[in-house]
Motif scaffolding. Structure first.
Motif, PDB file in Angstrom:
ATOM      1  N   ASN A 340      56.283  22.162  43.156  1.00  0.00           N
ATOM      2  CA  ASN A 340      55.613  20.961  42.657  1.00  0.00           C
ATOM      3  C   ASN A 340      54.185  20.863  43.176  1.00  0.00           C
ATOM      4  N   TYR A 341      53.257  21.351  42.385  1.00  0.00           N
ATOM      5  CA  TYR A 341      51.853  21.446  42.799  1.00  0.00           C
ATOM      6  C   TYR A 341      51.054  20.199  42.430  1.00  0.00           C
ATOM      7  N   ALA A 342      50.120  19.853  43.324  1.00  0.00           N
ATOM      8  CA  ALA A 342      49.212  18.738  43.023  1.00  0.00           C
ATOM      9  C   ALA A 342      48.047  19.223  42.172  1.00  0.00           C
ATOM     10  N   SER A 343      47.736  20.503  42.281  1.00  0.00           N
ATOM     11  CA  SER A 343      46.693  21.103  41.441  1.00  0.00           C
ATOM     12  C   SER A 343      46.868  22.607  41.537  1.00  0.00           C
ATOM     13  N   ALA A 344      46.295  23.347  40.595  1.00  0.00           N
ATOM     14  CA  ALA A 344      46.421  24.804  40.680  1.00  0.00           C
ATOM     15  C   ALA A 344      45.452  25.475  39.727  1.00  0.00           C
ATOM     16  N   PHE A 345      45.153  26.713  40.031  1.00  0.00           N
ATOM     17  CA  PHE A 345      44.333  27.550  39.148  1.00  0.00           C
ATOM     18  C   PHE A 345      45.212  28.682  38.661  1.00  0.00           C
ATOM     19  N   SER A 346      45.110  28.993  37.372  1.00  0.00           N
ATOM     20  CA  SER A 346      45.928  30.095  36.869  1.00  0.00           C
ATOM     21  C   SER A 346      45.096  30.971  35.947  1.00  0.00           C
ATOM     22  N   PHE A 347      45.390  32.259  36.010  1.00  0.00           N
ATOM     23  CA  PHE A 347      44.550  33.244  35.324  1.00  0.00           C
ATOM     24  C   PHE A 347      45.425  34.289  34.653  1.00  0.00           C
ATOM     25  N   LYS A 348      44.849  34.862  33.578  1.00  0.00           N
ATOM     26  CA  LYS A 348      45.473  36.060  33.011  1.00  0.00           C
ATOM     27  C   LYS A 348      45.044  37.234  33.871  1.00  0.00           C
ATOM     28  N   TYR A 349      45.966  38.124  34.133  1.00  0.00           N
ATOM     29  CA  TYR A 349      45.606  39.311  34.908  1.00  0.00           C
ATOM     30  C   TYR A 349      44.447  40.033  34.234  1.00  0.00           C
ATOM     31  N   SER A 350      43.471  40.401  35.049  1.00  0.00           N
ATOM     32  CA  SER A 350      42.328  41.151  34.535  1.00  0.00           C
ATOM     33  C   SER A 350      42.302  42.492  35.270  1.00  0.00           C
ATOM     34  N   ARG A 351      42.345  43.552  34.495  1.00  0.00           N
ATOM     35  CA  ARG A 351      42.425  44.895  35.080  1.00  0.00           C
ATOM     36  C   ARG A 351      41.074  45.236  35.704  1.00  0.00           C
ATOM     37  N   ARG A 352      41.055  45.481  36.988  1.00  0.00           N
ATOM     38  CA  ARG A 352      39.797  45.762  37.667  1.00  0.00           C
ATOM     39  C   ARG A 352      39.737  47.220  38.077  1.00  0.00           C
ATOM     40  N   PRO A 353      38.817  47.991  37.494  1.00  0.00           N
ATOM     41  CA  PRO A 353      38.718  49.414  37.835  1.00  0.00           C
ATOM     42  C   PRO A 353      38.592  49.597  39.349  1.00  0.00           C
ATOM     43  N   GLY A 354      39.290  50.581  39.866  1.00  0.00           N
ATOM     44  CA  GLY A 354      39.206  50.868  41.303  1.00  0.00           C
ATOM     45  C   GLY A 354      40.295  50.195  42.121  1.00  0.00           C
ATOM     46  N   THR A 355      40.990  49.207  41.529  1.00  0.00           N
ATOM     47  CA  THR A 355      42.100  48.584  42.261  1.00  0.00           C
ATOM     48  C   THR A 355      43.391  49.312  41.889  1.00  0.00           C
ATOM     49  N   PRO A 356      44.383  49.324  42.791  1.00  0.00           N
ATOM     50  CA  PRO A 356      45.633  50.029  42.470  1.00  0.00           C
ATOM     51  C   PRO A 356      46.309  49.489  41.207  1.00  0.00           C
ATOM     52  N   GLY A 357      46.182  48.188  40.938  1.00  0.00           N
ATOM     53  CA  GLY A 357      46.818  47.592  39.768  1.00  0.00           C
ATOM     54  C   GLY A 357      46.335  48.204  38.459  1.00  0.00           C
ATOM     55  N   ALA A 358      45.088  48.653  38.455  1.00  0.00           N
ATOM     56  CA  ALA A 358      44.508  49.184  37.219  1.00  0.00           C
ATOM     57  C   ALA A 358      45.234  50.443  36.761  1.00  0.00           C
ATOM     58  N   ALA A 359      45.838  51.144  37.716  1.00  0.00           N
ATOM     59  CA  ALA A 359      46.491  52.412  37.383  1.00  0.00           C
ATOM     60  C   ALA A 359      47.973  52.228  37.077  1.00  0.00           C
ATOM     61  N   LEU A 360      48.482  50.998  37.207  1.00  0.00           N
ATOM     62  CA  LEU A 360      49.919  50.792  37.004  1.00  0.00           C
ATOM     63  C   LEU A 360      50.292  50.912  35.526  1.00  0.00           C
ATOM     64  N   PRO A 361      51.504  51.483  35.274  1.00  0.00           N
ATOM     65  CA  PRO A 361      51.961  51.521  33.884  1.00  0.00           C
ATOM     66  C   PRO A 361      52.382  50.115  33.457  1.00  0.00           C
ATOM     67  N   MET A 362      52.744  49.974  32.188  1.00  0.00           N
ATOM     68  CA  MET A 362      53.275  48.709  31.659  1.00  0.00           C
ATOM     69  C   MET A 362      52.292  47.559  31.783  1.00  0.00           C
TER      70      MET A 362
END
Ligand code: 5AD
Ligand code: SF4
Length: 456
Positions: A340-362
């Motif tokens: 139960n949050y009083a406020s929050a920020f939410s984002f769509k994942y953005s693929r950032r070159p050079g980060t490990p996430g960028a190389a993940l499948p799926m």
């Protein structure tokens, strides 16, 4: 000889850390005759202080440079040509590329070298051409920026920590801001005292990983070893005039006992905590390298709420991280309902070159991420509205910061960081006064000044 007056336009993107850095750039440039301007049109120096966190943020700098080009060209033959500098995290990450893509740029400065701006600008003026300065030297930066701060208003940022060693797999910060580094306690206290002496009532301690703070203890207390954030907060709470202290942004794994206890003990520490979880699916948390489960997070929130029952919790979320299934996303919605949050920020994942996430499948398709983001935001917005409505009928101490939109109205902030609009005399600007909350929307509260107890 009188100093030649020049106009400085700084455009700031991204997080509060950049806001702080922009203020400090303005401070180091003031002795050179640069006065702030709120338009680039006639500026002698334009600085874009950029953000690299998501692709959209990073691309904004190139569109802004496109808009600046004709302005710069228009001034090129005049007595006051325009110098354009790109600062911040895009500068750090893409320095060479900026120079290649946008020849309109005279200077690229990374986040750790702002103190060298006067020298770099002088060099640029001597020989217009490439200037790249993107080394990591936080120690030198803060030593050099330790001078006088100009302050506007009653709430100020104070950077206490920079960089991050966590390496969440989606995030560029460990690459753009470098390893974790904490400013010494004495330096922070001196800056906080200076702010208080200038009328600041509220400070927000900043760091990419602020609760990982481990600064050199004050002189004479070397035997203590490094101080954590809880200890630093206790110390800062003693400074007269600083009625409100906040800090942002934190990682759950660095919420130690001393920091949690500080939330219970310190009146000056505001009952508001930004503690991102990013996802509530353990599988996704693991893939993000967050190094905790959702249950760890939920238990932590429980302990923090036990220490400070009225604390408002805020967070950050990423949807569409590679491999996130419908079931994982459902777990996030469920987790949000539970916390139960009083406020929050939410984002769509953005693929950032050079980060490990960028190389993940799926990688998750864009439409799926968009749908998930809309569903998550609808839930978070309804929680925020509920939280705001719960304040109706309560009295909240409000720090009035400036005139409001309507005549006779002031704008202020509640302890929970809610925006407050209230009819009040302008003499209350810079003061904290009690407001009886009468109305609430998702983004703000309204109310009237409470009668002082005992007043006729
Ligand atoms: N994509 C989307 N959001 C991101 N954030 C950080 N990196 C990314 C990314 N690659 C979000 C996180 C973080 C906030 C500052 O920005 O939620 O907490
Ligand atoms: Fe980025 Fe925060 Fe993770 Fe550090 S802890 S890598 S700044 S999201």
């Amino acid at each position: 000889m009188a100093l030649e007056r020049k106009k400085l336009f700084i455009k700031t993107y991204g997080c509060q850390m950049n806001v702080y850095d922009s203020e400090r750039m303005r401070d180091v440039l003031a002795p050179l005759g640069y006065e702030p301007s709120d338009m680039p049109d006639d500026a002698d120096l334009v600085i874009l202080n950029t953000c690299h966190i998501r692709e959209k943020a990073a691309e904004k700098v190139y569109s802004e440079l496109g808009r600046l080009r004709p302005l710069k060209e228009g001034k090129s033959e005049t007595a006051s040509p325009m110098t354009i500098a790109v600062a911040g995290c895009v500068a750090q990450a893409e320095g060479e590329e900026i120079m290649r893509r946008a020849p309109v740029v005279d200077l690229v400065v990374g986040p750790q070298t702002y103190h060298k701006l006067p020298e770099l600008i002088a060099q640029t003026h001597r020989a217009r051409g490439e200037r790249l300065e993107t080394e990591f030297e936080p120690v030198a930066k803060f030593d050099a920026l330790a001078g006088d701060r100009q302050v506007e208003g009653y709430s100020a940022f104070l950077t206490v920590q920079e960089g991050c060693d966590k390496f969440c797999t989606f995030c560029v910060v460990p690459y753009t801001r470098g390893a974790e580094w904490s400013r010494p306690v004495d330096q922070i206290v001196a800056e906080a005292r200076q702010l208080a002496a200038k009328g600041v009532r509220e400070i927000t301690l900043l760091g990419q990983n602020v609760n990982a703070y481990h600064g050199e203890p004050p002189s004479g207390r070397e035997a203590d070893g490094p101080w954590g954030l809880g200890r630093l907060l206790r110390h800062l709470a003693l400074i007269g005039g600083l009625d409100r202290i906040r800090y942002t942004t934190s990682h759950p794994n660095d919420m130690d006992d001393e920091l949690i206890a500080a939330h219970g003990d310190l009146d000056a520490l505001m009952p508001y905590l930004h503690l991102p979880v990013q996802s509530c699916s353990d599988k996704v948390l693991k893939a993000m390298n967050r190094r905790h489960t959702f249950e760890d997070y939920a238990l932590l929130i429980e302990r923090i709420r036990a220490a400070r029952p009225d604390i408002a919790i805020s967070g950050d979320f990423i949807v569409g991280f590679p491999g996130e299934t419908d079931a994982d996303f459902e777990a996030t919605l469920q987790g949000v309902r539970e916390i139960n949050y009083a406020s929050a920020f939410s984002f769509k994942y953005s693929r950032r070159p050079g980060t490990p996430g960028a190389a993940l499948p799926m990688q998750v398709p864009e439409e799926v991420s968009s749908q998930r983001l809309a569903a998550l935001q609808a839930l978070l917005e309804s929680q925020q509205t509920d939280f705001n409505r719960q304040q109706i009928g309560r009295r909240l101490p409000v720090l009035f910061e400036r005139a409001g939109r309507e005549p006779g109205q002031l704008h202020g902030r509640s302890p929970y960081l809610q925006a407050i609009h209230c009819d009040a005399p302008s003499g209350l600007i810079g003061q904290i006064a009690e407001v009886e909350i009468a109305g609430a929307t998702r983004n703000s509260l309204t109310g009237k000044l409470a009668e002082k107890a005992g007043a006729a």
